[in-house]
Design an enzyme around this catalytic site. Structure first.
Site, PDB file in Angstrom:
ATOM      1  N   LYS A 284       0.932  -1.215   0.054  1.00  0.00           N
ATOM      2  CA  LYS A 284       0.031   0.060   0.095  1.00  0.00           C
ATOM      3  C   LYS A 284       0.944   1.224   0.071  1.00  0.00           C
ATOM      4  O   LYS A 284       1.845   1.451   0.791  1.00  0.00           O
ATOM      5  CB  LYS A 284      -0.903   0.053   1.139  1.00  0.00           C
ATOM      6  CG  LYS A 284      -1.914   1.138   1.101  1.00  0.00           C
ATOM      7  CD  LYS A 284      -3.072   0.667   2.114  1.00  0.00           C
ATOM      8  CE  LYS A 284      -4.201   1.572   2.193  1.00  0.00           C
ATOM      9  NZ  LYS A 284      -5.448   1.007   3.002  1.00  0.00           N
ATOM     10  N   GLU A 371     -19.486  -5.281  10.208  1.00  0.00           N
ATOM     11  CA  GLU A 371     -20.195  -4.445  11.050  1.00  0.00           C
ATOM     12  C   GLU A 371     -21.379  -5.482  12.107  1.00  0.00           C
ATOM     13  O   GLU A 371     -21.727  -5.105  13.065  1.00  0.00           O
ATOM     14  CB  GLU A 371     -20.798  -3.345  10.077  1.00  0.00           C
ATOM     15  CG  GLU A 371     -19.922  -2.203   9.770  1.00  0.00           C
ATOM     16  CD  GLU A 371     -18.990  -2.781   8.560  1.00  0.00           C
ATOM     17  OE1 GLU A 371     -19.008  -3.912   8.117  1.00  0.00           O
ATOM     18  OE2 GLU A 371     -18.432  -1.804   8.516  1.00  0.00           O
ATOM     19  N   ARG A 399     -25.199  -1.827   7.314  1.00  0.00           N
ATOM     20  CA  ARG A 399     -24.589  -3.310   7.091  1.00  0.00           C
ATOM     21  C   ARG A 399     -25.164  -4.047   8.519  1.00  0.00           C
ATOM     22  O   ARG A 399     -25.008  -5.495   7.941  1.00  0.00           O
ATOM     23  CB  ARG A 399     -23.072  -3.043   6.899  1.00  0.00           C
ATOM     24  CG  ARG A 399     -22.421  -4.460   6.467  1.00  0.00           C
ATOM     25  CD  ARG A 399     -22.656  -5.152   5.103  1.00  0.00           C
ATOM     26  NE  ARG A 399     -22.311  -4.513   3.997  1.00  0.00           N
ATOM     27  CZ  ARG A 399     -21.124  -4.380   3.335  1.00  0.00           C
ATOM     28  NH1 ARG A 399     -20.218  -5.204   3.839  1.00  0.00           N
ATOM     29  NH2 ARG A 399     -20.936  -3.974   2.033  1.00  0.00           N
TER      30      ARG A 399
HETATM   31  C1  LIG Z   1     -18.748  -2.095   4.803  1.00  0.00           C
HETATM   32  C2  LIG Z   1     -17.545  -1.019   4.842  1.00  0.00           C
HETATM   33  N1  LIG Z   1     -17.001  -0.987   6.100  1.00  0.00           N
HETATM   34  C3  LIG Z   1     -15.983  -0.219   6.133  1.00  0.00           C
HETATM   35  C4  LIG Z   1     -15.412   0.421   5.137  1.00  0.00           C
HETATM   36  C5  LIG Z   1     -14.390   1.622   5.148  1.00  0.00           C
HETATM   37  N2  LIG Z   1     -13.082   1.155   4.610  1.00  0.00           N
HETATM   38  C6  LIG Z   1     -12.763   1.748   3.313  1.00  0.00           C
HETATM   39  S1  LIG Z   1     -11.287   1.153   2.752  1.00  0.00           S
HETATM   40  C7  LIG Z   1     -11.120  -0.089   4.169  1.00  0.00           C
HETATM   41  C8  LIG Z   1     -10.162  -1.008   4.023  1.00  0.00           C
HETATM   42  C9  LIG Z   1      -9.864  -1.947   3.077  1.00  0.00           C
HETATM   43  O1  LIG Z   1      -8.937  -2.839   3.246  1.00  0.00           O
HETATM   44  P1  LIG Z   1      -8.438  -3.575   1.676  1.00  0.00           P
HETATM   45  O2  LIG Z   1      -9.599  -4.079   1.270  1.00  0.00           O
HETATM   46  O3  LIG Z   1      -7.367  -4.472   2.215  1.00  0.00           O
HETATM   47  O4  LIG Z   1      -7.998  -2.405   1.006  1.00  0.00           O
HETATM   48  P2  LIG Z   1      -6.621  -1.525   0.917  1.00  0.00           P
HETATM   49  O5  LIG Z   1      -7.103  -0.039   1.610  1.00  0.00           O
HETATM   50  O6  LIG Z   1      -5.612  -2.257   1.718  1.00  0.00           O
HETATM   51  O7  LIG Z   1      -6.251  -1.168  -0.635  1.00  0.00           O
HETATM   52  C10 LIG Z   1     -12.367   0.204   4.903  1.00  0.00           C
HETATM   53  C11 LIG Z   1     -12.377  -0.462   6.195  1.00  0.00           C
HETATM   54  C12 LIG Z   1     -16.153   0.386   3.847  1.00  0.00           C
HETATM   55  N3  LIG Z   1     -15.675   1.004   2.804  1.00  0.00           N
HETATM   56  N4  LIG Z   1     -17.138  -0.490   3.823  1.00  0.00           N
END
Ligand SMILES: Cc1ncc(C[n+]2csc(CCOP(=O)(O)OP(=O)(O)O)c2C)c(N)n1
Ligand SMILES: CC(=O)[C@@H](O)[C@H](O)COP(=O)(O)O
Ligand SMILES: [Mg+2]
Length: 642
Positions: A284, A371, A399
């Site tokens: 990242k 969630e 959710r």
């Molecule tokens: C249902 C939901 N909960 C929380 C989020 C907030 N959120 C956005 S990106 C993220 C982390 C995602 O991690 P990953 O899938 O590993 O993607 P990366 O940022 O590492 O590329 C979160 C928790 C979301 N978008 N949707």
């Protein structure tokens, strides 16, 4: 800085015409363009995840015949490179701006955005649907889900894997799931899956020793490595990966920044039938040292920044945000009450819980992007006499709606939901709007719904909710409030009671200059007070949607010519509806104007502009009241007559 190769890419077809040898240079230009554009954007946007998916994006559009083959990006915050390569290069500077392109994939924005995302963990389900549709319709088409390691922690992802890996009526979708494993969520990842993936990576290509995978790695630099590795591990029982147990042909992990690994592997997987699973390892923030070193901080850029310096805090001591008010309250409350447990579904930083985690690690729980699990864990904690606080964005509570009703409210359990990002959120747009929580929580029996008007009231409302012996939500918007002084001393608000903040000087019943009362729910109290100055209206700070201060509502209805309700939530079923229900039950005919968010999805933009568009700034409130009840010209007329 110019981008000679990128300038020539107006669609993936242009990309696919490039010599393979140019792709590394193109990826370099693409990464520099994304960083340069974002660092010049006053709105900011997602950074680390976009820098980390540059090579993967180039490889996917190079190998797959997009948009005929479908790409579904999970969460979608990592699609800026995708948008650049699919005809939106010159619009990237408008991303998340009012009237600009969205920060997430949108079907109505581009045919290459095959599925709208923003909330995580939906990509495998959607791509499976598309893969099955191709089978049912007899179309030769691939569907690819690209999902991060964080998004993979949500139950929905496993519901999809469980379903997609087996035949349906003899049909198997040609689905490829790509796990983009950068060992990061928004904050450091949590849970057993993260540890499992690390084991897979430490096993370093052990899966390549397996027949199914070996054919996929043929003609790649990895094939030779895997062959040697297989010799070395001959006789070792190579455990099946969890993904193979779900029926997928697992390949990986491979380097997600190495186009020489990605492209031949994707070409091989593209031509295979049935459910395939590719595990790619990325970093990242790849290619930008500051982001590589601190992927949590560089998850999203707050606004313009100098890449050479990175993100710097503004010098002026900003007004505290509601998130900071919550974080401070949580620590103070935890000091006072050892029963308090703070829970976040993967949003430690966004919910203001970093300090709480540091000071109260044993009472802090980050459950991952889960969630539903977060809410029911809280219910379990409450059953045992603890006092759980679920810190969750309003939009993400959607959710876990069944868990809120079935596991918490129905059992009347004392769970406090601290709903951040309530109302319009701005740059994240419609997918992240917290517009609906008043409507969907007040209709649930046993639920209490508090709408504090400012930072001080937020602190006191959280304290009030925490003392309550039942389920309660306290909602507050993204960002800072009115800037009032916050009293350190916590004291409970009178339960279910509002307060008069301004009294009209208008007599009731005078033709042409009505005596109006505005009932404000939440932070719109302040624009309401500004409008009331112009209209000489009464203003009540209602504080509670449920239990509603019915006594106050009826008193105002009887003593004014008209009522106005105002909320930064949807009108349908919101606080205004509660007031209308109250008057109807009492048989009162006082006319009511309800102001709030309209029955439509509101796109991204800066919040002041969006609120003005919705008529929820002071001028808009004033105009709506004048239009509905007449008023100020009459007021001036009457003043002239006195
Ligand atoms: C249902 C939901 N909960 C929380 C989020 C907030 N959120 C956005 S990106 C993220 C982390 C995602 O991690 P990953 O899938 O590993 O993607 P990366 O940022 O590492 O590329 C979160 C928790 C979301 N978008 N949707
Ligand atoms: C993609 C995602 O869902 C999160 O990164 C979200 O954009 C965070 O929102 P805030 O910026 O309001 O914390
Ligand atoms: Mg990740």
């Amino acid at each position: 800085m110019n981008y000679p190769l990128l300038r020539g890419i107006d669609s993936p077809a242009d990309l696919r015409r490039l010599p393979r040898a140019d792709l590394v240079k193109l990826a370099g230009e693409l990464r520099a363009y994304v960083l340069d554009t974002l660092s010049n954007s006053k709105v900011g946007g997602h950074l680390g995840s976009n820098l980390g998916t540059v090579e993967l994006t180039v490889a996917l559009h190079y190998v797959f015949n997009t948009p005929h083959d479908r790409l579904v990006w999970d969460v979608g915050h990592q699609t800026y490179p995708h948008k650049v390569l699919t005809g939106r290069r010159d619009q990237l500077g408008t991303i998340r701006h009012l009237g600009g392109i969205s920060g997430f994939p949108r079907r109505d924005e581009s045919e290459y955005d095959t599925f709208g995302t923003g909330h995580s963990s939906t990509s495998i389900s959607a791509a499976h649907g598309m893969a099955m549709a191709a089978k049912i319709k007899g179309e030769d088409r691939k569907a690819v889900a690209i999902i991060g390691d964080g998004a993979m922690t949500a139950g929905m992802a496993f519901e999809a894997l469980n379903n997609a890996g087996v035949p349906h009526g003899g049909l198997m979708g040609d689905l490829l799931v790509i796990l983009n494993d950068n060992d990061m969520s928004i904050s450091p990842p949590v849970g057993a899956l993260n540890k499992y993936l690390a084991r897979l990576m430490s096993g370093s290509f052990y899966s390549a020793a397996r027949e199914g995978a070996k054919s996929v790695l043929k003609n790649t630099p990895l094939y030779e490595f895997a062959r040697r590795f297989e010799e070395h591990t001959k006789g070792m029982v190579v455990p099946g990966t969890i993904f193979e147990e779900f029926g997928f042909n697992y390949v990986g992990p491979i380097d997600g920044h190495d186009l020489d690994a990605l492209i031949p592997t994707l070409e091989n997987l593209r031509d295979k039938k049935g459910p395939q699973f590719l595990h790619v390892v990325t970093k990242k923030g790849q290619g930008y040292k500051l982001a590589e070193a601190d992927p949590v901080k560089y998850h999203a850029a707050p606004g313009k920044f100098d890449p050479a310096v990175g993100f710097v805090k503004s010098a002026a001591p900003a007004k505290p945000t509601f998130t900071q008010i919550f974080g401070d309250w949580l620590c103070d409350m935890a000091e006072q009450d050892t029963r308090l447990v703070g829970i976040t579904p993967a949003m430690r930083e966004g919910s203001g819980m970093v300090e709480f985690h540091k000071r109260f690690p044993s009472r802090y729980q980050d459950v991952g992007i889960a969630e539903q699990h977060a809410v029911t864990v809280a219910a379990g904690l409450a059953c045992e006499g603890l006092k759980p606080v679920v810190a969750i964005y309003s939009t993400f509570l959607q959710r876990a709606y069944d868990q809120l009703i079935h596991d918490v409210a129905l059992q009347d359990l004392p769970v406090l939901f601290a709903l951040d990002r309530a109302g319009l959120v701005g740059a994240d747009g419609a997918t992240h709007a917290g517009n609906y929580d008043i409507a969907f929580t007040r209709c649930v029996p046993k639920m209490a719904v508090l709408t504090p008007a400012d930072e001080n009231e937020c602190r006191q409302a959280l304290f009030t909710g925490f003392q309550h012996q039942g389920p309660v939500t306290v909602r507050y918007p993204r960002g800072a409030g009115a800037g009032v002084e916050v009293q350190k001393q916590m004291q409970a608000l009178p339960w279910g009671k509002g307060e008069i903040r301004r009294e009209s000087g208008q007599p009731q019943g005078r033709a042409g200059s009505p005596r109006i009362a505005i009932l404000a729910f939440g932070t719109l109290l302040y624009p309401a007070l500004a409008a009331a100055e112009q209209l000489d209206a009464t203003v009540a700070n209602m504080r509670f949607v449920k239990p509603l201060d019915q006594e106050l509502v009826l008193e105002l209805a009887r003593s004014h010519d008209g009522l106005v309700t105002i909320e930064d939530g949807c009108l349908m079923g919101g606080a205004g509806s509660a007031v209308l229900e109250c008057l109807q039950a009492a048989g009162l005919q006082t006319p009511v104007l309800t102001l709030g968010l309209p029955d439509e999805f509101i796109e991204h933009g800066d919040v002041p502009s969006l609120m003005s568009q919705c008529g929820l700034d002071a001028a808009g409130i004033e105009q709506s009241i004048l239009k509905r009840f007449g008023g100020r010209p009459a007021l001036l007329r009457s003043a002239a007559n006195e």
